[in-house]
Write an enzyme that holds these catalytic residues in place. Structure first.
Site, PDB file in Angstrom:
ATOM      1  N   CYS A  38       0.031   2.939  -0.658  1.00 52.43           N
ATOM      2  CA  CYS A  38      -0.576   1.845  -1.494  1.00 52.43           C
ATOM      3  C   CYS A  38      -1.764   2.522  -2.295  1.00 52.43           C
ATOM      4  O   CYS A  38      -2.002   3.521  -2.156  1.00 52.43           O
ATOM      5  CB  CYS A  38      -1.251   0.787  -0.341  1.00 52.43           C
ATOM      6  N   CYS A  93      -3.723  -4.663   2.469  1.00 56.69           N
ATOM      7  CA  CYS A  93      -2.658  -4.561   3.651  1.00 56.69           C
ATOM      8  C   CYS A  93      -3.484  -4.063   4.678  1.00 56.69           C
ATOM      9  O   CYS A  93      -4.469  -3.597   4.510  1.00 56.69           O
ATOM     10  CB  CYS A  93      -1.329  -3.865   3.452  1.00 56.69           C
ATOM     11  N   ASN A 152      -0.143   2.567  -6.514  1.00 52.38           N
ATOM     12  CA  ASN A 152       0.769   2.428  -5.541  1.00 52.38           C
ATOM     13  C   ASN A 152       1.994   3.473  -5.783  1.00 52.38           C
ATOM     14  O   ASN A 152       2.430   3.471  -7.148  1.00 52.38           O
ATOM     15  CB  ASN A 152       1.365   1.064  -4.932  1.00 52.38           C
ATOM     16  N   ILE A 153       2.415   4.028  -4.872  1.00 52.04           N
ATOM     17  CA  ILE A 153       3.459   4.963  -5.302  1.00 52.04           C
ATOM     18  C   ILE A 153       4.622   4.843  -4.384  1.00 52.04           C
ATOM     19  O   ILE A 153       4.589   5.224  -3.192  1.00 52.04           O
ATOM     20  CB  ILE A 153       2.931   6.778  -5.161  1.00 52.04           C
ATOM     21  N   GLU A 154       5.768   4.515  -4.838  1.00 52.21           N
ATOM     22  CA  GLU A 154       7.053   3.977  -4.067  1.00 52.21           C
ATOM     23  C   GLU A 154       7.744   5.280  -3.871  1.00 52.21           C
ATOM     24  O   GLU A 154       7.849   6.154  -4.709  1.00 52.21           O
ATOM     25  CB  GLU A 154       7.842   2.581  -4.713  1.00 52.21           C
ATOM     26  N   GLU A 179      -4.701   1.493  -2.633  1.00 57.76           N
ATOM     27  CA  GLU A 179      -6.141   1.499  -2.000  1.00 57.76           C
ATOM     28  C   GLU A 179      -6.052   2.926  -1.249  1.00 57.76           C
ATOM     29  O   GLU A 179      -7.247   3.640  -1.231  1.00 57.76           O
ATOM     30  CB  GLU A 179      -6.513   0.360  -1.056  1.00 57.76           C
ATOM     31  N   CYS A 186      -4.254  -0.526   4.982  1.00 61.74           N
ATOM     32  CA  CYS A 186      -5.240  -0.028   4.090  1.00 61.74           C
ATOM     33  C   CYS A 186      -6.645  -0.335   4.708  1.00 61.74           C
ATOM     34  O   CYS A 186      -7.864   0.363   4.339  1.00 61.74           O
ATOM     35  CB  CYS A 186      -5.117  -0.470   2.607  1.00 61.74           C
TER      36      CYS A 186
HETATM   37 ZN    ZN Z   1      -2.152  -1.093   1.716  1.00 61.11          ZN
END
Ligand code: ZN
Length: 130
Positions: free
Chosen positions: A53, A90, A42-44, A55, A93
């Protein structure tokens, strides 16, 4: 490769996560039909909605490298290095996975192996556009 090894690879991928806001680090490992591996984390972003996300990072890396047929994904997510709780992909994804994967696509989590249809039994698909 066992499912346990596959899940351990997802934990390794989570180490690369950029999650300074949530501290919830996620790693994903996507396996293609012909045995290629694509990792994701994940890359915020300070603009929260721009976060992506693990995935989808893995799927986009694979598709942009010319791979569209997938067999399985392992996903590990947690706070402070605790990846014991299952990190279910989620809805976004799952929808992206459904573009390329059939209902039997395997999702390996901390508590076992699932199928895409377990989490997304019905979805909007290319069939809807015909
Ligand atoms: Zn996701």
């Amino acid at each position: 490769m066992t499912n346990s090894d596959f899940f351990e690879m997802a934990i390794k991928s989570a180490e690369k996560a950029y999650a300074p806001y949530s501290n919830f680090k996620v790693g994903a490992v996507l396996l293609t039909d012909d045995g290629q591996i694509f990792t994701g984390c994940n890359i915020e972003n300070a603009s929260y909605s721009m976060t992506i996300c693990a995935e989808r990072t893995a799927v986009f890396k694979a598709v942009s490298s010319g791979f569209k047929n997938f067999k399985a994904i392992a996903v590990a997510g947690g706070i402070d290095g605790d990846f014991s709780k299952p990190c279910i992909p989620c809805g976004a994804c799952l929808q992206v996975l459904s573009e390329f994967c059939d209902n039997d696509f395997m999702i390996v989590l901390s508590d076992g192996v699932y199928r895409l249809s377990d989490f997304l039994p019905k979805m909007f698909s290319k069939e809807n556009l015909k």
